[in-house]
Design a protein around this motif. Structure first.
Motif, short mmCIF file in Angstrom:
data_model
loop_
_atom_site.label_atom_id
_atom_site.label_comp_id
_atom_site.label_asym_id
_atom_site.label_seq_id
_atom_site.Cartn_x
_atom_site.Cartn_y
_atom_site.Cartn_z
N GLN A 195 51.53 14.78 14.41
CA GLN A 195 51.91 13.07 14.36
C GLN A 195 52.68 13.54 13.66
OE1 GLN A 195 48.40 11.14 14.31
NE2 GLN A 195 48.21 10.65 16.61
N LEU A 196 52.38 14.05 12.16
CA LEU A 196 53.18 14.10 11.44
C LEU A 196 54.70 14.92 11.61
CD1 LEU A 196 54.33 13.21 8.22
CD2 LEU A 196 52.27 15.53 7.55
N ALA A 197 54.17 15.93 12.00
CA ALA A 197 55.43 16.28 12.79
C ALA A 197 56.46 15.50 13.56
CB ALA A 197 55.21 17.81 12.84
N MET A 198 55.97 15.96 14.63
CA MET A 198 57.06 14.73 15.27
C MET A 198 57.49 13.53 14.62
SD MET A 198 58.14 14.98 18.27
CE MET A 198 57.13 16.35 19.28
N GLY A 199 56.62 12.89 14.00
CA GLY A 199 57.29 11.46 13.43
C GLY A 199 58.34 11.85 12.35
N LYS A 200 58.09 13.25 11.88
CA LYS A 200 59.34 13.57 10.45
C LYS A 200 60.14 14.14 11.72
CE LYS A 200 57.94 14.11 6.52
NZ LYS A 200 58.75 13.75 5.28
N ILE A 201 60.61 14.98 12.47
CA ILE A 201 61.05 14.90 13.75
C ILE A 201 62.03 13.78 14.24
CG2 ILE A 201 61.95 16.16 15.91
CD1 ILE A 201 59.69 18.61 14.83
N ILE A 202 61.60 12.27 15.11
CA ILE A 202 62.42 12.16 15.37
C ILE A 202 62.92 10.51 14.58
CG2 ILE A 202 61.57 9.46 16.97
CD1 ILE A 202 58.88 10.94 18.39
N SER A 203 61.89 10.83 13.27
CA SER A 203 63.50 9.74 12.43
C SER A 203 64.13 10.61 12.76
CB SER A 203 61.97 9.33 11.30
OG SER A 203 61.22 10.60 10.31
N LEU A 204 64.33 11.58 12.17
CA LEU A 204 65.56 12.33 12.07
C LEU A 204 66.32 12.33 12.43
CD1 LEU A 204 63.57 15.24 9.32
CD2 LEU A 204 64.96 13.42 8.30
N GLY A 205 65.67 12.16 13.84
CA GLY A 205 66.68 12.35 14.91
C GLY A 205 67.55 11.44 15.06
N ILE A 206 66.76 10.50 14.66
CA ILE A 206 67.51 9.07 14.95
C ILE A 206 68.50 8.43 14.11
CG2 ILE A 206 67.08 6.23 14.39
CD1 ILE A 206 63.99 7.33 16.24
N ILE A 207 68.67 9.11 12.74
CA ILE A 207 69.22 9.29 11.87
C ILE A 207 70.22 10.17 12.36
CG2 ILE A 207 69.43 9.65 9.60
CD1 ILE A 207 67.12 8.36 8.45
N GLY A 208 70.00 10.80 12.18
CA GLY A 208 71.09 12.44 12.92
C GLY A 208 72.25 11.99 14.40
N LEU A 209 71.64 11.26 14.79
CA LEU A 209 72.71 10.93 16.31
C LEU A 209 72.90 9.80 15.69
CD1 LEU A 209 72.54 10.98 19.54
CD2 LEU A 209 70.32 9.03 19.64
#
Length: 395
Positions: A230-244
């Motif tokens: 959950q921690l890993a996926m949360g990091k990736i999704i949140s960073l993905g939103i900013i990157g998007l």
């Protein structure tokens, strides 16, 4: 004082040159990256605007004189003269627009006699006109036009300039707005988008992972009653939103400025030729690409102790992404084979290329999206395993 100065200089130089990775990324990497990218871009532009030597050009010809026909035959190019029986001139032009023919050549009915009788010093009427209709969005058609124009220029010079080629206000370039826009956008935008997306993700991913390790705050997160996945996926999704968001901002700015950047008239390039479906597919490709980029950068950053070290470790991946992004300039469109869209990053570049030049296949776009999501899941699991390793997290 001089000894102290020399001591500091020697110390800094020894520290820098003692770190092989820093020497590579700081001194060797920039030159290598420029050489590779410019080499690919050079070969890509050549292949985009030059036809194969053995290509057979399909031509409609009206009233072509035997002298011109002989000159074309003597130029060692392969020409197939298409049958004009029952085909109107408008239909011939449409065939050039649809890329079913490379050119329509129209000569005056009594071209040779008119040319012999014409005297530029005493004539009160325009010189005989030869019309070459072509499609600038078609590589073969453009090459055919250049060859035929060269042949006619030589013939015109031998006749003391007694006729004109493509003179007047008529539009001889039959490329549609969709073709012109698709050709330029598919060549430039996938490369620019990948650069923008990577830059945006690189600006945030190392800080979120390696930065947390450097500040010691990662330990607080790891001791919370939260699953590592959950921690890993949360990091990736949140960073993905900013990157998007960063990528979309750069994309909009590029779409608005590209016509001026290319020096093209506003009516030759128009983003409105793309449908809502095209934009939705493009957004999905961008979104899944960002997730893969963030996942890859997060995994690399997890190995680093500091943000600076993470930046150095990311450089090889940046070279790979930059080189892959240049492939949008190679060839004449996205590949049709399914398996190309299973290769990370390359699938995104070719998916964007297909969308921009209207040649995409729905199956290939789905393969691109699904494979990107699978790669994101794999990277999330790898990152979760790394979060569970004390050797990696607390080294």
């Amino acid at each position: 004082m001089r000894n102290n100065l020399m001591t500091i200089i020697k110390k800094e130089l020894a520290r820098f040159f003692g770190d092989k990775r820093m020497v590579f990324t700081t001194i060797l990497m920039p030159g290598l990256l420029i050489y590779i990218m410019y080499s690919f871009m050079g070969s890509g532009l050549t292949s985009r605007f030059e036809a194969d030597e053995d290509y057979t050009y399909r031509i409609y010809a009206e009233n072509m004189p035997s002298t011109v026909s002989a000159m074309i035959k003597g130029s060692d190019i392969n020409v197939e003269y298409l049958d004009r029986d029952g085909v109107s001139e408008e239909d011939m032009k449409q065939a050039v627009t649809d890329k079913d023919a490379e050119m329509l050549m129209v000569f005056p009915e009594n071209f040779e006699s008119d040319v012999l009788a014409y005297d530029s010093m005493t004539a009160t009427t325009p010189a005989p006109q030869v019309a070459l209709y072509y499609n600038s969005a078609d590589t073969e058609s453009t090459a055919c036009y250049q060859i035929m124009a060269s042949v006619l220029d030589g013939y015109e010079a031998s006749m003391a300039n007694k006729f004109d080629v493509n003179s007047g206000d008529e539009e001889y370039d039959l490329a549609s707005k969709e073709d012109s826009t698709g050709q330029i956008f598919s060549m430039m935008l996938p490369m620019l988008l990948m650069i923008f997306l990577f830059s945006g993700c690189m600006a945030i991913a190392p800080e979120s992972i390696a930065g947390e390790k450097e500040r010691g705050t990662i330990a607080t997160l790891l001791v919370t009653p939260m699953k590592r996945g959950q921690l890993a996926m949360g990091k990736i999704i949140s960073l993905g939103i900013i990157g998007l968001l960063s990528g979309i901002s750069s994309f909009v700015g590029t779409m608005l400025s590209l016509p001026k950047l290319m020096g093209t008239e506003s009516n030759a390039m128009d983003a409105s030729v793309y449908s809502v479906t095209d934009y939705i597919l493009l957004l999905l490709v961008i979104l899944t690409t960002v997730l893969v980029l963030v996942g890859a950068l997060a995994v690399i950053s997890a190995f680093a102790k500091t943000v600076k070290e993470a930046g150095s470790m990311i450089m090889p991946l940046m070279v790979v992404v930059m080189v892959i992004s240049v492939t949008s300039m190679l060839g004449s469109g996205a590949p049709k084979e399914f398996y190309w869209y299973l290769i990370p990053f390359y699938n995104s570049v070719q998916g964007m290329t297909g969308i921009f030049d209207f040649s995409y296949s729905g199956i290939n776009i789905v393969a691109c999206l699904v494979s990107n999501l699978i790669y994101t899941g794999i990277l999330s699991m790898v990152l979760a395993k790394m979060f569970g390793s004390e050797k990696i997290m607390y080294s």
